[in-house]
Design a protein around this motif. Structure first.
Motif, PDB file in Angstrom:
ATOM      1  N   LYS A 188      31.163 -14.940  37.387  1.00  0.00           N
ATOM      2  CA  LYS A 188      30.176 -16.016  37.284  1.00  0.00           C
ATOM      3  C   LYS A 188      29.899 -16.388  35.827  1.00  0.00           C
ATOM      4  O   LYS A 188      29.690 -17.561  35.507  1.00  0.00           O
ATOM      5  CB  LYS A 188      28.878 -15.594  37.974  1.00  0.00           C
ATOM      6  CG  LYS A 188      27.906 -16.743  38.179  1.00  0.00           C
ATOM      7  CD  LYS A 188      28.366 -17.659  39.295  1.00  0.00           C
ATOM      8  CE  LYS A 188      27.484 -18.898  39.424  1.00  0.00           C
ATOM      9  NZ  LYS A 188      26.054 -18.617  39.526  1.00  0.00           N
ATOM     10  N   VAL A 189      29.894 -15.407  34.932  1.00  0.00           N
ATOM     11  CA  VAL A 189      29.643 -15.713  33.525  1.00  0.00           C
ATOM     12  C   VAL A 189      30.734 -16.613  32.964  1.00  0.00           C
ATOM     13  O   VAL A 189      30.468 -17.505  32.142  1.00  0.00           O
ATOM     14  CB  VAL A 189      29.516 -14.409  32.694  1.00  0.00           C
ATOM     15  CG1 VAL A 189      30.812 -13.605  32.716  1.00  0.00           C
ATOM     16  CG2 VAL A 189      29.114 -14.727  31.266  1.00  0.00           C
ATOM     17  N   VAL A 190      31.975 -16.420  33.419  1.00  0.00           N
ATOM     18  CA  VAL A 190      33.084 -17.268  32.983  1.00  0.00           C
ATOM     19  C   VAL A 190      32.952 -18.660  33.590  1.00  0.00           C
ATOM     20  O   VAL A 190      33.140 -19.671  32.909  1.00  0.00           O
ATOM     21  CB  VAL A 190      34.430 -16.633  33.377  1.00  0.00           C
ATOM     22  CG1 VAL A 190      35.589 -17.556  33.044  1.00  0.00           C
ATOM     23  CG2 VAL A 190      34.607 -15.289  32.686  1.00  0.00           C
ATOM     24  N   VAL A 191      32.625 -18.717  34.871  1.00  0.00           N
ATOM     25  CA  VAL A 191      32.463 -20.005  35.559  1.00  0.00           C
ATOM     26  C   VAL A 191      31.346 -20.821  34.913  1.00  0.00           C
ATOM     27  O   VAL A 191      31.480 -22.040  34.705  1.00  0.00           O
ATOM     28  CB  VAL A 191      32.185 -19.774  37.052  1.00  0.00           C
ATOM     29  CG1 VAL A 191      31.690 -21.036  37.737  1.00  0.00           C
ATOM     30  CG2 VAL A 191      33.451 -19.268  37.741  1.00  0.00           C
ATOM     31  N   GLU A 192      30.248 -20.182  34.550  1.00  0.00           N
ATOM     32  CA  GLU A 192      29.143 -20.887  33.907  1.00  0.00           C
ATOM     33  C   GLU A 192      29.543 -21.415  32.532  1.00  0.00           C
ATOM     34  O   GLU A 192      29.148 -22.519  32.136  1.00  0.00           O
ATOM     35  CB  GLU A 192      27.937 -19.960  33.795  1.00  0.00           C
ATOM     36  CG  GLU A 192      27.281 -19.661  35.137  1.00  0.00           C
ATOM     37  CD  GLU A 192      26.212 -18.595  35.060  1.00  0.00           C
ATOM     38  OE1 GLU A 192      26.125 -17.918  34.009  1.00  0.00           O
ATOM     39  OE2 GLU A 192      25.467 -18.422  36.043  1.00  0.00           O
ATOM     40  N   ALA A 193      30.342 -20.638  31.811  1.00  0.00           N
ATOM     41  CA  ALA A 193      30.816 -21.095  30.508  1.00  0.00           C
ATOM     42  C   ALA A 193      31.772 -22.277  30.653  1.00  0.00           C
ATOM     43  O   ALA A 193      31.730 -23.231  29.865  1.00  0.00           O
ATOM     44  CB  ALA A 193      31.493 -19.943  29.762  1.00  0.00           C
ATOM     45  N   LEU A 194      32.641 -22.224  31.660  1.00  0.00           N
ATOM     46  CA  LEU A 194      33.549 -23.341  31.915  1.00  0.00           C
ATOM     47  C   LEU A 194      32.764 -24.599  32.312  1.00  0.00           C
ATOM     48  O   LEU A 194      33.146 -25.719  31.955  1.00  0.00           O
ATOM     49  CB  LEU A 194      34.545 -22.959  33.007  1.00  0.00           C
ATOM     50  CG  LEU A 194      35.606 -21.940  32.595  1.00  0.00           C
ATOM     51  CD1 LEU A 194      36.338 -21.394  33.826  1.00  0.00           C
ATOM     52  CD2 LEU A 194      36.606 -22.554  31.631  1.00  0.00           C
ATOM     53  N   GLN A 195      31.668 -24.403  33.034  1.00  0.00           N
ATOM     54  CA  GLN A 195      30.792 -25.534  33.372  1.00  0.00           C
ATOM     55  C   GLN A 195      30.223 -26.159  32.098  1.00  0.00           C
ATOM     56  O   GLN A 195      30.181 -27.388  31.948  1.00  0.00           O
ATOM     57  CB  GLN A 195      29.662 -25.066  34.279  1.00  0.00           C
ATOM     58  CG  GLN A 195      28.726 -26.165  34.738  1.00  0.00           C
ATOM     59  CD  GLN A 195      29.354 -27.080  35.782  1.00  0.00           C
ATOM     60  OE1 GLN A 195      29.896 -26.603  36.776  1.00  0.00           O
ATOM     61  NE2 GLN A 195      29.286 -28.386  35.557  1.00  0.00           N
ATOM     62  N   SER A 199      28.839 -21.111  15.493  1.00  0.00           N
ATOM     63  CA  SER A 199      28.528 -22.440  16.021  1.00  0.00           C
ATOM     64  C   SER A 199      27.982 -22.349  17.440  1.00  0.00           C
ATOM     65  O   SER A 199      28.492 -21.580  18.260  1.00  0.00           O
ATOM     66  CB  SER A 199      29.786 -23.317  16.007  1.00  0.00           C
ATOM     67  OG  SER A 199      29.551 -24.543  16.690  1.00  0.00           O
ATOM     68  N   ASP A 200      26.954 -23.137  17.736  1.00  0.00           N
ATOM     69  CA  ASP A 200      26.446 -23.177  19.112  1.00  0.00           C
ATOM     70  C   ASP A 200      27.317 -24.029  20.009  1.00  0.00           C
ATOM     71  O   ASP A 200      27.041 -24.165  21.204  1.00  0.00           O
ATOM     72  CB  ASP A 200      24.998 -23.668  19.137  1.00  0.00           C
ATOM     73  CG  ASP A 200      24.839 -25.067  18.551  1.00  0.00           C
ATOM     74  OD1 ASP A 200      25.853 -25.678  18.157  1.00  0.00           O
ATOM     75  OD2 ASP A 200      23.687 -25.555  18.490  1.00  0.00           O
ATOM     76  N   ARG A 201      28.394 -24.615  19.451  1.00  0.00           N
ATOM     77  CA  ARG A 201      29.343 -25.399  20.230  1.00  0.00           C
ATOM     78  C   ARG A 201      30.566 -24.581  20.598  1.00  0.00           C
ATOM     79  O   ARG A 201      31.504 -25.100  21.208  1.00  0.00           O
ATOM     80  CB  ARG A 201      29.785 -26.646  19.455  1.00  0.00           C
ATOM     81  CG  ARG A 201      28.658 -27.580  19.064  1.00  0.00           C
ATOM     82  CD  ARG A 201      28.123 -28.338  20.240  1.00  0.00           C
ATOM     83  NE  ARG A 201      29.134 -29.185  20.872  1.00  0.00           N
ATOM     84  CZ  ARG A 201      28.936 -29.926  21.957  1.00  0.00           C
ATOM     85  NH1 ARG A 201      27.751 -29.891  22.554  1.00  0.00           N
ATOM     86  NH2 ARG A 201      29.895 -30.665  22.465  1.00  0.00           N
ATOM     87  N   ALA A 202      30.567 -23.305  20.234  1.00  0.00           N
ATOM     88  CA  ALA A 202      31.688 -22.409  20.547  1.00  0.00           C
ATOM     89  C   ALA A 202      31.149 -21.146  21.194  1.00  0.00           C
ATOM     90  O   ALA A 202      30.045 -20.687  20.869  1.00  0.00           O
ATOM     91  CB  ALA A 202      32.476 -22.066  19.286  1.00  0.00           C
ATOM     92  N   ARG A 203      31.932 -20.590  22.129  1.00  0.00           N
ATOM     93  CA  ARG A 203      31.527 -19.361  22.801  1.00  0.00           C
ATOM     94  C   ARG A 203      32.735 -18.448  22.954  1.00  0.00           C
ATOM     95  O   ARG A 203      33.816 -18.904  23.342  1.00  0.00           O
ATOM     96  CB  ARG A 203      30.913 -19.665  24.164  1.00  0.00           C
ATOM     97  CG  ARG A 203      30.203 -18.467  24.816  1.00  0.00           C
ATOM     98  CD  ARG A 203      29.498 -18.894  26.102  1.00  0.00           C
ATOM     99  NE  ARG A 203      28.527 -19.955  25.832  1.00  0.00           N
ATOM    100  CZ  ARG A 203      27.952 -20.692  26.768  1.00  0.00           C
ATOM    101  NH1 ARG A 203      28.253 -20.487  28.046  1.00  0.00           N
ATOM    102  NH2 ARG A 203      27.084 -21.635  26.447  1.00  0.00           N
ATOM    103  N   PHE A 204      32.520 -17.168  22.650  1.00  0.00           N
ATOM    104  CA  PHE A 204      33.594 -16.188  22.720  1.00  0.00           C
ATOM    105  C   PHE A 204      33.156 -15.086  23.690  1.00  0.00           C
ATOM    106  O   PHE A 204      32.274 -14.289  23.381  1.00  0.00           O
ATOM    107  CB  PHE A 204      33.892 -15.626  21.335  1.00  0.00           C
ATOM    108  CG  PHE A 204      34.398 -16.665  20.367  1.00  0.00           C
ATOM    109  CD1 PHE A 204      35.754 -16.861  20.194  1.00  0.00           C
ATOM    110  CD2 PHE A 204      33.511 -17.467  19.667  1.00  0.00           C
ATOM    111  CE1 PHE A 204      36.233 -17.828  19.316  1.00  0.00           C
ATOM    112  CE2 PHE A 204      33.965 -18.434  18.790  1.00  0.00           C
ATOM    113  CZ  PHE A 204      35.328 -18.627  18.620  1.00  0.00           C
ATOM    114  N   ILE A 205      33.773 -15.060  24.864  1.00  0.00           N
ATOM    115  CA  ILE A 205      33.425 -14.100  25.910  1.00  0.00           C
ATOM    116  C   ILE A 205      34.423 -12.941  25.885  1.00  0.00           C
ATOM    117  O   ILE A 205      35.629 -13.160  25.938  1.00  0.00           O
ATOM    118  CB  ILE A 205      33.436 -14.768  27.291  1.00  0.00           C
ATOM    119  CG1 ILE A 205      32.337 -15.843  27.382  1.00  0.00           C
ATOM    120  CG2 ILE A 205      33.242 -13.737  28.399  1.00  0.00           C
ATOM    121  CD1 ILE A 205      32.364 -16.624  28.680  1.00  0.00           C
TER     122      ILE A 205
END
Length: 369
Positions: free
Chosen positions: A108-115, A295-301
């Motif tokens: 779900k954490v990945v799906v939310e990030a993709l959203q 950056s708040d426009r980038a996310r690294f999971i």
């Protein structure tokens, strides 16, 4: 509809213990549909889930009515909500063949990030997870979703090999097959495949265009003038293995190929999705993190195989995923560098390059040159 009125109606419905409230729940859904109220749609979905569970044993015919209404709430939301989409397209599949629902809690954490990537809250998303847990499959689901949403804008996929990309290409076609067991065509009923090119791994949706909806090309194959990325640049495992990861020179070359062969193909407000084993701080994700990590426009999971208690993060249950025992045994038979990179997603430089103790040579005095 006023939120307080919806809450009052919801409470009234939940207080009613009989099965004849279905018509009221159906009316709520109809209102959500006609007013395009997604929040109300999710309220209806929650009620349907509760009622279907309640009536499953004693009144299965009523449970089934709620299940079918639940399905309608998924379809209504699917074009806009990736989680709903992932649930809906597998509705007709046998339970033991479904990918998403058994893994939903962990993914779900990945799906939310993709959203967030699709909703323009992010420009760059990087995902690092162990092998076999579903990261590429969820990316294929995502590709099929954004392709249906923006069929006339190209998305480009790149990897270290054409054989890997061939698998992505074939799975995309299977997922969008109108005669298959996925329900992609329900969600995007006005979109169809208009052209495919198996040799060059291209799929065009809706209308023929120079740069197809889906294009795939291995890194370093020379993409100038051949491909474009307008909606998404999708990079999956650009590093081909530990030999490349251990060579700074090779990683420098890979970065140059990424910037000139893939990233340079971006046009407009194109997003980037990177999926990879974290071999090195000098790999593509590592360098992107150095540049955009704040950056708040980038996310690294980063999701490791084992949690802080040495328990599996990917034991999905029902013989799906990987048990704690499996990961412990895998760690015992692997060298430490490969284990940390492949399964814990820790770049090899994090604690310095590691050498096996029996490979070290010790001296009381340095030998003559």
């Amino acid at each position: 509809m006023d939120k307080r009125a919806i809450e009052r109606l919801k409470k009234d419905l939940l207080k009613n213990k009989s099965h004849d409230i279905f018509k009221n729940v159906q009316a709520l859904f109809d209102l959500a549909y006609t007013t395009n109220d997604m929040e109300l749609n999710y309220t209806v979905r929650k009620i349907c889930a509760e009622k279907a569970k309640k009536f499953k044993k004693d009144r299965p015919e009523h449970a089934e009515k709620y299940r079918q209404l639940y399905k309608k709430t998924l379809l209504f939301a699917a074009p806009l909500d990736f989680d709903s989409y992932c649930q809906y397209i597998e509705w007709n599949r046998a339970a033991d063949k479904r990918f998403y629902l058994p893994r939903r809690k962990q993914l779900k954490v990945v799906v939310e990030a993709l959203q967030d990537l699709a909703d323009d809250k992010l420009d760059l998303l990087a995902i690092s997870m162990p092998p076999g847990v579903g990261k590429t499959t969820i990316a294929i689901f995502y590709l099929s979703w954004i392709g249906g949403r923006t069929p006339n804008s190209p998305s480009l996929g790149g990897s270290h090999s054409n054989s890997f990309l061939r698998g992505v290409y074939d799975e995309l076609l299977r997922l969008m097959d109108k005669d298959g067991d996925y329900l992609w065509n329900d969600v995007f009923s006005n979109i169809s495949i208009c052209n495919t090119n198996a040799k060059d791994m291209r799929i065009d949706l809706d209308l023929p265009q120079r740069f197809e909806t889906f294009e795939f090309s291995s890194i370093g194959s020379g993409n100038a003038g051949k491909v474009r990325a307008g909606t998404l640049l999708y990079c999956d495992d650009l590093v081909d293995g530990i030999e490349t990861a251990m060579s700074k020179e090779r990683l420098d070359k890979l970065w140059q190929q990424y910037t000139t062969d893939l990233r340079q193909r971006k046009i407009g407000n194109c997003k980037e999705l990177h999926i990879a084993t974290r071999w090195s701080v000098h790999d593509v994700i590592g360098r992107l993190e150095q540049q955009y990590g704040d950056s708040d426009r980038a996310r690294f999971i980063v999701m490791s195989a084992l949690d802080e208690n040495e328990e599996s993060n990917f034991n999905y249950g029902n013989n799906v995923g990987f048990t704690t025992q499996f990961y412990h045994e895998q760690r015992e038979i692997m060298d430490d560098v490969s284990w940390r990179a492949l399964y814990m997603n820790e770049p090899i430089e994090r604690e310095g390059l590691l050498y096996a103790e029996d490979e070290l040579r010790r001296y009381f005095e340095l030998p003559d040159a």
